[in-house]
Scaffold this motif. Structure first.
Motif, PDB file in Angstrom:
ATOM      1  N   HIS A 562     -28.840  -4.269  39.162  1.00 36.57           N
ATOM      2  CA  HIS A 562     -28.933  -5.492  38.360  1.00 36.57           C
ATOM      3  C   HIS A 562     -27.592  -6.199  38.412  1.00 36.57           C
ATOM      4  CE1 HIS A 562     -26.525  -3.729  35.097  1.00 36.57           C
ATOM      5  NE2 HIS A 562     -27.275  -2.653  35.174  1.00 36.57           N
ATOM      6  N   ALA A 563     -27.602  -7.448  38.033  1.00 33.98           N
ATOM      7  CA  ALA A 563     -26.365  -8.214  37.980  1.00 33.98           C
ATOM      8  C   ALA A 563     -25.434  -7.600  36.935  1.00 33.98           C
ATOM      9  CB  ALA A 563     -26.678  -9.671  37.622  1.00 33.98           C
ATOM     10  N   PRO A 564     -24.116  -7.738  37.121  1.00 33.52           N
ATOM     11  CA  PRO A 564     -23.180  -7.165  36.150  1.00 33.52           C
ATOM     12  C   PRO A 564     -23.452  -7.659  34.730  1.00 33.52           C
ATOM     13  CG  PRO A 564     -22.027  -7.890  38.114  1.00 33.52           C
ATOM     14  CD  PRO A 564     -23.425  -8.404  38.240  1.00 33.52           C
ATOM     15  N   VAL A 565     -23.326  -6.750  33.791  1.00 31.85           N
ATOM     16  CA  VAL A 565     -23.518  -7.053  32.375  1.00 31.85           C
ATOM     17  C   VAL A 565     -22.185  -6.882  31.675  1.00 31.85           C
ATOM     18  CG1 VAL A 565     -24.642  -6.350  30.226  1.00 31.85           C
ATOM     19  CG2 VAL A 565     -25.926  -6.343  32.370  1.00 31.85           C
ATOM     20  N   THR A 566     -21.799  -7.860  30.899  1.00 32.95           N
ATOM     21  CA  THR A 566     -20.574  -7.772  30.116  1.00 32.95           C
ATOM     22  C   THR A 566     -20.939  -7.618  28.655  1.00 32.95           C
ATOM     23  OG1 THR A 566     -19.343  -9.145  31.677  1.00 32.95           O
ATOM     24  CG2 THR A 566     -18.421  -8.899  29.474  1.00 32.95           C
ATOM     25  N   ALA A 567     -20.432  -6.566  28.056  1.00 28.54           N
ATOM     26  CA  ALA A 567     -20.669  -6.330  26.633  1.00 28.54           C
ATOM     27  C   ALA A 567     -19.348  -6.486  25.899  1.00 28.54           C
ATOM     28  CB  ALA A 567     -21.241  -4.935  26.408  1.00 28.54           C
ATOM     29  N   GLY A 568     -19.274  -7.455  25.014  1.00 38.07           N
ATOM     30  CA  GLY A 568     -18.066  -7.662  24.234  1.00 38.07           C
ATOM     31  C   GLY A 568     -18.058  -6.759  23.019  1.00 38.07           C
ATOM     32  N   LEU A 569     -17.221  -5.748  23.068  1.00 41.78           N
ATOM     33  CA  LEU A 569     -17.205  -4.753  21.987  1.00 41.78           C
ATOM     34  C   LEU A 569     -15.784  -4.560  21.492  1.00 41.78           C
ATOM     35  CD1 LEU A 569     -19.654  -2.081  23.406  1.00 41.78           C
ATOM     36  CD2 LEU A 569     -20.034  -3.542  21.435  1.00 41.78           C
ATOM     37  N   ALA A 570     -15.363  -5.417  20.607  1.00 38.37           N
ATOM     38  CA  ALA A 570     -14.020  -5.272  20.077  1.00 38.37           C
ATOM     39  C   ALA A 570     -13.861  -3.981  19.292  1.00 38.37           C
ATOM     40  CB  ALA A 570     -13.698  -6.468  19.179  1.00 38.37           C
ATOM     41  N   ASP A 571     -14.983  -3.417  18.835  1.00 37.44           N
ATOM     42  CA  ASP A 571     -14.912  -2.194  18.048  1.00 37.44           C
ATOM     43  C   ASP A 571     -15.050  -0.945  18.914  1.00 37.44           C
ATOM     44  OD1 ASP A 571     -17.497  -2.885  18.592  1.00 37.44           O
ATOM     45  OD2 ASP A 571     -18.242  -2.668  16.553  1.00 37.44           O
ATOM     46  N   LEU A 572     -15.052  -1.085  20.240  1.00 34.01           N
ATOM     47  CA  LEU A 572     -15.065   0.067  21.135  1.00 34.01           C
ATOM     48  C   LEU A 572     -13.652   0.273  21.643  1.00 34.01           C
ATOM     49  CD1 LEU A 572     -16.916   2.171  22.563  1.00 34.01           C
ATOM     50  CD2 LEU A 572     -17.015   0.601  24.472  1.00 34.01           C
ATOM     51  N   ASP A 573     -12.978   1.300  21.191  1.00 36.10           N
ATOM     52  CA  ASP A 573     -11.590   1.567  21.540  1.00 36.10           C
ATOM     53  C   ASP A 573     -11.507   2.106  22.957  1.00 36.10           C
ATOM     54  OD1 ASP A 573      -8.994   2.390  21.807  1.00 36.10           O
ATOM     55  OD2 ASP A 573      -8.867   3.311  19.826  1.00 36.10           O
ATOM     56  N   ALA A 574     -11.031   1.291  23.888  1.00 34.86           N
ATOM     57  CA  ALA A 574     -11.003   1.676  25.296  1.00 34.86           C
ATOM     58  C   ALA A 574     -10.132   2.904  25.535  1.00 34.86           C
ATOM     59  CB  ALA A 574     -10.503   0.513  26.144  1.00 34.86           C
ATOM     60  N   ALA A 575      -9.163   3.098  24.693  1.00 37.60           N
ATOM     61  CA  ALA A 575      -8.249   4.234  24.904  1.00 37.60           C
ATOM     62  C   ALA A 575      -8.929   5.561  24.590  1.00 37.60           C
ATOM     63  CB  ALA A 575      -7.017   4.066  24.027  1.00 37.60           C
ATOM     64  N   ARG A 576     -10.043   5.513  23.867  1.00 38.71           N
ATOM     65  CA  ARG A 576     -10.692   6.764  23.476  1.00 38.71           C
ATOM     66  C   ARG A 576     -12.142   6.826  23.955  1.00 38.71           C
ATOM     67  NH1 ARG A 576      -9.139   7.028  17.203  1.00 38.71           N
ATOM     68  NH2 ARG A 576      -8.976   4.792  17.478  1.00 38.71           N
ATOM     69  N   PRO A 604     -31.279   3.939  39.471  1.00 37.04           N
ATOM     70  CA  PRO A 604     -31.558   4.476  38.146  1.00 37.04           C
ATOM     71  C   PRO A 604     -30.408   5.329  37.621  1.00 37.04           C
ATOM     72  CG  PRO A 604     -33.419   4.817  39.628  1.00 37.04           C
ATOM     73  CD  PRO A 604     -32.265   4.395  40.477  1.00 37.04           C
ATOM     74  N   GLY A 605     -30.092   5.155  36.353  1.00 38.03           N
ATOM     75  CA  GLY A 605     -29.041   5.965  35.739  1.00 38.03           C
ATOM     76  C   GLY A 605     -28.698   5.464  34.359  1.00 38.03           C
ATOM     77  N   TYR A 606     -27.674   6.065  33.774  1.00 40.00           N
ATOM     78  CA  TYR A 606     -27.271   5.673  32.429  1.00 40.00           C
ATOM     79  C   TYR A 606     -25.789   5.885  32.240  1.00 40.00           C
ATOM     80  CZ  TYR A 606     -27.625  10.748  31.645  1.00 40.00           C
ATOM     81  OH  TYR A 606     -27.493  12.113  31.737  1.00 40.00           O
ATOM     82  N   VAL A 607     -25.238   5.165  31.288  1.00 37.50           N
ATOM     83  CA  VAL A 607     -23.873   5.378  30.810  1.00 37.50           C
ATOM     84  C   VAL A 607     -23.939   5.452  29.292  1.00 37.50           C
ATOM     85  CG1 VAL A 607     -21.644   4.260  30.416  1.00 37.50           C
ATOM     86  CG2 VAL A 607     -22.582   4.357  32.711  1.00 37.50           C
ATOM     87  N   ILE A 608     -23.309   6.454  28.719  1.00 38.39           N
ATOM     88  CA  ILE A 608     -23.174   6.577  27.271  1.00 38.39           C
ATOM     89  C   ILE A 608     -21.685   6.658  26.994  1.00 38.39           C
ATOM     90  CG2 ILE A 608     -23.753   7.919  25.214  1.00 38.39           C
ATOM     91  CD1 ILE A 608     -26.123   9.076  26.838  1.00 38.39           C
ATOM     92  N   ALA A 609     -21.119   5.581  26.451  1.00 33.48           N
ATOM     93  CA  ALA A 609     -19.675   5.481  26.217  1.00 33.48           C
ATOM     94  C   ALA A 609     -19.394   5.639  24.732  1.00 33.48           C
ATOM     95  CB  ALA A 609     -19.155   4.142  26.715  1.00 33.48           C
ATOM     96  N   VAL A 610     -18.508   6.527  24.408  1.00 35.34           N
ATOM     97  CA  VAL A 610     -18.224   6.875  23.017  1.00 35.34           C
ATOM     98  C   VAL A 610     -16.867   6.343  22.616  1.00 35.34           C
ATOM     99  CG1 VAL A 610     -18.112   8.732  21.337  1.00 35.34           C
ATOM    100  CG2 VAL A 610     -19.537   8.976  23.382  1.00 35.34           C
ATOM    101  N   GLY A 611     -16.855   5.486  21.605  1.00 35.16           N
ATOM    102  CA  GLY A 611     -15.613   4.948  21.101  1.00 35.16           C
ATOM    103  C   GLY A 611     -15.118   5.723  19.902  1.00 35.16           C
ATOM    104  N   ALA A 612     -14.250   5.087  19.136  1.00 36.51           N
ATOM    105  CA  ALA A 612     -13.621   5.761  17.990  1.00 36.51           C
ATOM    106  C   ALA A 612     -14.655   6.143  16.949  1.00 36.51           C
ATOM    107  CB  ALA A 612     -12.591   4.835  17.371  1.00 36.51           C
TER     108      ALA A 612
END
Length: 612
Positions: A562-576, A604-612
């Protein structure tokens, strides 16, 4: 479909609290608003209550409002005002037009269902097909006269008069022998389809509710299984047919023999003794009539009732899955479903209080729109076919010719992920949040085709489905054998015996996916009890956030490029950020200073990214 800019509210602790008889409701509004109102109904009239602005986090304003709790159910939605534009926010989402009360958020008054349910996972076992007492494979020489003995490696017929009578010889001692497999998989509730004596291996045609079928090992085997499960920290839930009995049931036999008996009032006789109403016209399943006070007393009302007896005493079961819950108490113009389910729920609370436990689960089978049956204090949750199973099937299936849709001759529909999201939001809008979170997300059950067959044997698409059932609200529900890639074209054919003696043929990759994802859910409170906020959906992907008390989990599921998806998540701490990804087909690019993350997929696949 873009949802990230929509106002958001759900029933999770981040958004709902209760103080002094009032509900404290919080709404997240990206970019802010001129005003936000909660819309409630008082004596049939819609009333707007203005919210106060409670702060700003990451570019989103939070509004808070307190409304009085109504008896039984408090329904509400929000009006978000920006200039001359009203956006109505209900459980289905944000709307730029007038909406009805049908999709309103709902809070149910009264004691909540067991808290442990929202953190659990379920493993369904069809006892005849799971495991024998020993490792024998040949047809069993000793069997009842109604049975058609099968070898353990035989494939169930799937249709015809012998389907319900195929006897493979699994037992409850066999289940107990294999509890280590369940523990290693990470499931916490062992759900058994009916264990009462019957004239079929389905056992939905019970001949009594007072004992466990001797073919399964009897009462002793259930007690020992329950004890062994409890020692491992697992619970056991069994299956109860409140809608009907078997025609060989002791109640029905008494009813036929004596038209003046109490039992004769338990059923719908049209011409005594042989004219009566069977469930869906099936004569072997006479339907129960809850207009009978004595039936209610014997089924759930008294201390020695069917429901009570198995929930009390040493090594009791921990809950009931109610078969055909949507039809229980309903026949023609008669509709006692809400009354009966409410009485059952209240009775279970009484039993729980008396035994000092942490609650027993009341799970309702419901294939279609369960919303109207859950707007009161009754069923704790439902088997969410409409709000999870069918939408996921419609997205991930590969059009297998042998699998049919519902009870038609039509093939499975093929829809995009965006249509699946629409379906989930529409169906689940009817469920109060506490019902949704106490429901189950199943990819397969003993009444359906196997999910592995639905996806055409594709283990990557299978894994995407598992990621969906683990990350969306509701308890993951695994039908025994799904975790190793068993197939089946329909409910009967899918009830294949577990091939314990052929473990070298198990799909270890799929087993690892189940184990890893169930463990991840156990590690992340946001996946168990957090809210659900949709961000994006397209034909080949869906993206959402689960959040709780500052923990943010970003989930991206894809069935292809699929085309790239951008999710704006200021509350997702990239460092963690920790990422659980399926292979290299789906990738997450690290968040920038503004919290934006990029998501791409090649398959087919998934990403589950865990922030703070």
């Amino acid at each position: 479909m873009k949802f990230a800019g929509d106002p958001h509210h759900d029933g999770s602790p981040d958004h709902v609290g209760v103080e002094d008889g009032n509900a404290v409701l919080r709404v997240r509004v990206p970019g802010g608003a001129d005003a936000v109102y909660a819309r409630v109904v008082e004596d049939g009239e819609g009333v707007l209550v203005r919210a106060r602005e409670a702060g700003t986090v990451g570019g989103s304003a939070w509004f808070e409002v307190s409304v009085a709790l109504r008896p039984v159910v408090t329904g509400y939605r929000f009006a978000v005002v920006r200039g001359t534009r009203f956006t109505w926010l209900n459980q289905e989402g944000a709307h730029g037009h007038e909406v009805t009360d049908a999709g309103d958020f709902r809070l149910i008054a009264g004691p909540p269902p067991p808290a442990w349910v929202t953190g659990t996972s379920v493993y369904q076992i069809f006892p005849d097909r799971f495991a024998r007492d020993d490792d024998s494979l040949d047809p069993l020489a000793e069997h009842p006269g109604w049975a058609v003995p099968r070898a353990w490696d035989d494939e169930p017929e799937g249709s015809g008069p012998a389907a319900s009578r195929e006897y493979f010889g699994g037992t409850l001692d066999g289940v107990r022998r294999r509890l280590d497999h369940l523990a290693e998989l990470g499931v916490e509730v062992v759900y058994l389809t009916p264990v009462f004596p019957a004239r079929s291996t389905h056992r939905y045609d019970a001949s009594t509710f007072s004992e466990v079928d001797p073919l399964l090992g009897g009462d002793r085997a259930l007690r020992e299984l329950t004890r062994a499960a409890h020692e491992r920290g697992m619970r056991v839930m069994s299956d109860l047919t409140t809608n009907h009995t078997g025609s060989a049931h002791e109640w029905f036999r008494t009813a036929q023999a004596d038209p003046d008996s109490d039992e004769a009032g338990f059923y719908y006789f049209t011409d005594h003794p042989d004219g009566y109403v069977g469930w869906l016209g099936v004569p072997s399943l006479p339907k129960l009539d809850y207009a009978s006070a004595e039936l209610r007393r014997r089924f759930y009302g008294s201390d020695d009732s069917v429901l009570t007896a198995w929930l009390t005493g040493e090594d009791a079961v921990d809950g009931w899955r109610i078969d055909v819950a949507n039809m229980t108490g309903r026949h023609g113009a008669q509709d006692l479903n809400r009354e009966v389910s409410g009485e059952i729920a209240a009775r279970m609370r009484e039993v729980d209080a008396a035994r000092g436990g942490d609650g027993s689960w009341l799970l309702a089978e419901h294939f279609h729109d369960a919303g109207p049956d859950t707007h009161h204090d009754g069923w704790h949750g439902v088997m969410n076919y409409a709000g999870f199973t069918r939408p996921v099937w419609s997205w991930l299936n590969t059009s297998p010719e042998e699998v049919r849709y519902l009870f038609t001759e039509a093939p499975l529909p093929r829809n995009g992920a965006d249509d699946a999201v629409r379906a989930m939001r529409a169906a689940n809008a009817g469920l109060p949040w506490r019902v949704l979170t106490h429901s189950v997300n199943a990819l397969s059950t003993h009444d359906s085709a196997r999910f592995r067959t639905v996806v055409g044997g594709d283990r990557e698409r299978h894994a995407v489905g598992v990621a969906a059932q683990v990350t969306l609200p509701g308890a993951p529900f695994v039908f025994a054998g799904d975790e190793i890639g068993l197939e089946g074209r329909d409910g009967e054919n899918g009830r294949r015996p577990m091939p314990w003696h052929r473990s070298d043929g198990w799909d270890r990759d799929t087993l690892e996916a189940y184990t890893r994802l169930l463990a991840l859910r156990g590690e992340l409170p946001a996946l168990r009890t957090g809210g659900l906020r949709w961000l994006d959906a397209g034909p080949h992907h869906m993206t959402f956030v689960r959040a709780l008390a500052g923990q943010v989990v970003l989930v991206h599921l894809a069935d292809g490029a699929h085309a790239p998806v951008t999710a704006g998540l200021a509350d997702l701490d990239a460092a963690r950020v920790e990422v659980a990804a399926r292979g290299g087909a789906v990738r997450l690019e690290a968040a920038g200073a503004d919290g934006a993350v990029g998501l791409t997929a090649e398959g087919p696949g998934y990403v589950i990214a865990v922030g703070a």
